[in-house]
Design a protein around this motif. Sequence first.
Motif, PDB file in Angstrom:
ATOM      1  N   ALA A  20       1.117  -1.333   0.127  1.00 41.14           N
ATOM      2  CA  ALA A  20       0.528   0.134   0.111  1.00 41.14           C
ATOM      3  C   ALA A  20       0.899   1.298  -0.012  1.00 41.14           C
ATOM      4  CB  ALA A  20      -1.139   0.094   1.522  1.00 41.14           C
ATOM      5  N   THR A  21       0.788   2.207  -1.499  1.00 45.34           N
ATOM      6  CA  THR A  21       1.809   3.460  -0.892  1.00 45.34           C
ATOM      7  C   THR A  21       0.572   4.409  -1.711  1.00 45.34           C
ATOM      8  OG1 THR A  21       2.865   2.405  -2.224  1.00 45.34           O
ATOM      9  CG2 THR A  21       2.796   4.383  -2.633  1.00 45.34           C
ATOM     10  N   CYS A  22       0.964   5.328   0.201  1.00 43.12           N
ATOM     11  CA  CYS A  22      -0.057   6.778  -0.260  1.00 43.12           C
ATOM     12  C   CYS A  22       0.738   7.395  -0.661  1.00 43.12           C
ATOM     13  CB  CYS A  22       0.265   7.354   1.643  1.00 43.12           C
ATOM     14  SG  CYS A  22      -0.493   9.237   1.771  1.00 43.12           S
ATOM     15  N   ARG A  23      -0.819   7.466  -1.524  1.00 41.05           N
ATOM     16  CA  ARG A  23      -0.904   8.718  -3.075  1.00 41.05           C
ATOM     17  C   ARG A  23      -0.126  10.510  -2.730  1.00 41.05           C
ATOM     18  NH1 ARG A  23      -4.790   5.989  -5.462  1.00 41.05           N
ATOM     19  NH2 ARG A  23      -4.127   4.613  -7.247  1.00 41.05           N
ATOM     20  N   SER A  24      -0.568  10.396  -0.654  1.00 46.43           N
ATOM     21  CA  SER A  24       0.049  12.653  -0.509  1.00 46.43           C
ATOM     22  C   SER A  24       1.653  12.643  -0.641  1.00 46.43           C
ATOM     23  CB  SER A  24      -0.881  12.499   0.511  1.00 46.43           C
ATOM     24  OG  SER A  24      -2.567  12.049   0.334  1.00 46.43           O
ATOM     25  N   CYS A  25       1.526  11.374   0.644  1.00 50.38           N
ATOM     26  CA  CYS A  25       3.463  11.043   1.144  1.00 50.38           C
ATOM     27  C   CYS A  25       4.008  10.349   0.674  1.00 50.38           C
ATOM     28  CB  CYS A  25       3.334  11.170   3.060  1.00 50.38           C
ATOM     29  SG  CYS A  25       2.731  10.082   3.633  1.00 50.38           S
ATOM     30  N   GLN A  28       4.910   3.843   1.571  1.00 53.44           N
ATOM     31  CA  GLN A  28       4.816   2.288   1.710  1.00 53.44           C
ATOM     32  C   GLN A  28       4.809   1.577   2.984  1.00 53.44           C
ATOM     33  OE1 GLN A  28       7.427   1.278  -1.141  1.00 53.44           O
ATOM     34  NE2 GLN A  28       6.773   2.490  -2.772  1.00 53.44           N
ATOM     35  N   ALA A  29       3.678   0.986   2.906  1.00 52.98           N
ATOM     36  CA  ALA A  29       3.659  -1.072   3.697  1.00 52.98           C
ATOM     37  C   ALA A  29       3.349  -1.250   3.115  1.00 52.98           C
ATOM     38  CB  ALA A  29       2.409  -0.093   4.836  1.00 52.98           C
ATOM     39  N   ARG A  52      -5.312   3.129   5.606  1.00 49.14           N
ATOM     40  CA  ARG A  52      -5.135   4.241   5.955  1.00 49.14           C
ATOM     41  C   ARG A  52      -3.343   5.272   6.239  1.00 49.14           C
ATOM     42  NH1 ARG A  52      -5.029   6.373  11.112  1.00 49.14           N
ATOM     43  NH2 ARG A  52      -5.978   4.554  11.064  1.00 49.14           N
ATOM     44  N   CYS A  53      -2.633   5.953   6.112  1.00 51.23           N
ATOM     45  CA  CYS A  53      -2.002   6.484   5.952  1.00 51.23           C
ATOM     46  C   CYS A  53      -1.579   6.469   7.401  1.00 51.23           C
ATOM     47  CB  CYS A  53      -1.662   7.751   4.918  1.00 51.23           C
ATOM     48  SG  CYS A  53       0.354   7.805   5.019  1.00 51.23           S
ATOM     49  N   THR A  54      -0.754   6.239   8.355  1.00 55.12           N
ATOM     50  CA  THR A  54      -0.254   6.140   9.931  1.00 55.12           C
ATOM     51  C   THR A  54       0.017   8.046   9.500  1.00 55.12           C
ATOM     52  OG1 THR A  54       1.482   5.387   9.903  1.00 55.12           O
ATOM     53  CG2 THR A  54      -0.382   3.957  10.058  1.00 55.12           C
ATOM     54  N   ASP A  55       0.924   8.203   8.522  1.00 57.41           N
ATOM     55  CA  ASP A  55       1.927   9.554   8.952  1.00 57.41           C
ATOM     56  C   ASP A  55       1.354  10.934   8.415  1.00 57.41           C
ATOM     57  OD1 ASP A  55       3.739   8.338   9.139  1.00 57.41           O
ATOM     58  OD2 ASP A  55       5.038   8.618   7.526  1.00 57.41           O
ATOM     59  N   CYS A  56       0.072  10.480   7.581  1.00 61.82           N
ATOM     60  CA  CYS A  56      -0.745  12.028   7.079  1.00 61.82           C
ATOM     61  C   CYS A  56      -2.514  11.387   6.780  1.00 61.82           C
ATOM     62  CB  CYS A  56      -0.808  12.445   4.871  1.00 61.82           C
ATOM     63  SG  CYS A  56      -1.209  10.971   4.085  1.00 61.82           S
ATOM     64  N   ASP A  57      -2.896  10.566   6.860  1.00 58.80           N
ATOM     65  CA  ASP A  57      -4.170  10.043   7.993  1.00 58.80           C
ATOM     66  C   ASP A  57      -4.858  10.272   7.023  1.00 58.80           C
ATOM     67  OD1 ASP A  57      -5.765   9.277   9.679  1.00 58.80           O
ATOM     68  OD2 ASP A  57      -6.963  10.968   9.758  1.00 58.80           O
ATOM     69  N   SER A  58      -4.480  10.250   5.480  1.00 57.97           N
ATOM     70  CA  SER A  58      -5.036  10.303   4.482  1.00 57.97           C
ATOM     71  C   SER A  58      -5.430   8.241   4.230  1.00 57.97           C
ATOM     72  CB  SER A  58      -4.133  10.400   2.730  1.00 57.97           C
ATOM     73  OG  SER A  58      -4.742  10.343   1.858  1.00 57.97           O
ATOM     74  N   ARG A  59      -6.985   8.462   3.422  1.00 57.55           N
ATOM     75  CA  ARG A  59      -7.173   7.040   2.773  1.00 57.55           C
ATOM     76  C   ARG A  59      -6.914   6.788   1.384  1.00 57.55           C
ATOM     77  NH1 ARG A  59     -10.200   4.633   6.728  1.00 57.55           N
ATOM     78  NH2 ARG A  59     -10.644   5.868   8.945  1.00 57.55           N
ATOM     79  N   ASP A  60      -6.214   8.059   0.444  1.00 56.82           N
ATOM     80  CA  ASP A  60      -6.093   7.495  -0.907  1.00 56.82           C
ATOM     81  C   ASP A  60      -5.176   6.376  -0.737  1.00 56.82           C
ATOM     82  OD1 ASP A  60      -6.194   7.566  -3.407  1.00 56.82           O
ATOM     83  OD2 ASP A  60      -5.642  10.136  -3.070  1.00 56.82           O
ATOM     84  N   CYS A  61      -4.705   5.539  -1.170  1.00 57.33           N
ATOM     85  CA  CYS A  61      -3.701   4.513  -1.524  1.00 57.33           C
ATOM     86  C   CYS A  61      -3.637   3.955  -2.192  1.00 57.33           C
ATOM     87  CB  CYS A  61      -3.716   3.041   0.196  1.00 57.33           C
ATOM     88  SG  CYS A  61      -3.282   4.898   2.243  1.00 57.33           S
ATOM     89  N   LYS A  62      -3.065   3.511  -3.218  1.00 54.01           N
ATOM     90  CA  LYS A  62      -2.424   2.669  -4.335  1.00 54.01           C
ATOM     91  C   LYS A  62      -2.138   1.525  -3.336  1.00 54.01           C
ATOM     92  CE  LYS A  62       0.804   2.942  -7.075  1.00 54.01           C
ATOM     93  NZ  LYS A  62       1.486   3.418  -7.990  1.00 54.01           N
ATOM     94  N   VAL A  63      -2.842  -0.219  -4.109  1.00 57.81           N
ATOM     95  CA  VAL A  63      -2.580  -1.033  -3.444  1.00 57.81           C
ATOM     96  C   VAL A  63      -1.812  -1.677  -5.042  1.00 57.81           C
ATOM     97  CG1 VAL A  63      -3.112  -3.105  -2.891  1.00 57.81           C
ATOM     98  CG2 VAL A  63      -4.098  -0.951  -2.300  1.00 57.81           C
TER      99      VAL A  63
END
Length: 86
Positions: A20-25, A28-29, A52-63
Amino acid sequence: MTQEIDTLGKALRHNMLVMATCRSCEKQARFLAADIAAFYGHGRNPRTLKFRCTDCDSRDCKVTLVENPHDRTPETIIWRPVKTRL
């Protein structure tokens, strides 16, 4: 003949990782497909999972699905999913 890996069960058979990669920051996890399939079922499409990104709290993640590196370096971290109660 190649076949698209469209379920967690197929990814599990190939010993793949769900990334999972956050599109904002761009954080990766990585998760084992076996762990994610135990939570959501083997027939679930991995690209429909919500992270959900733990750094920026965004739910916009690419899987994406990636192969499990057998010569894993110490900086490769594999996360384990956990259920939490709210």
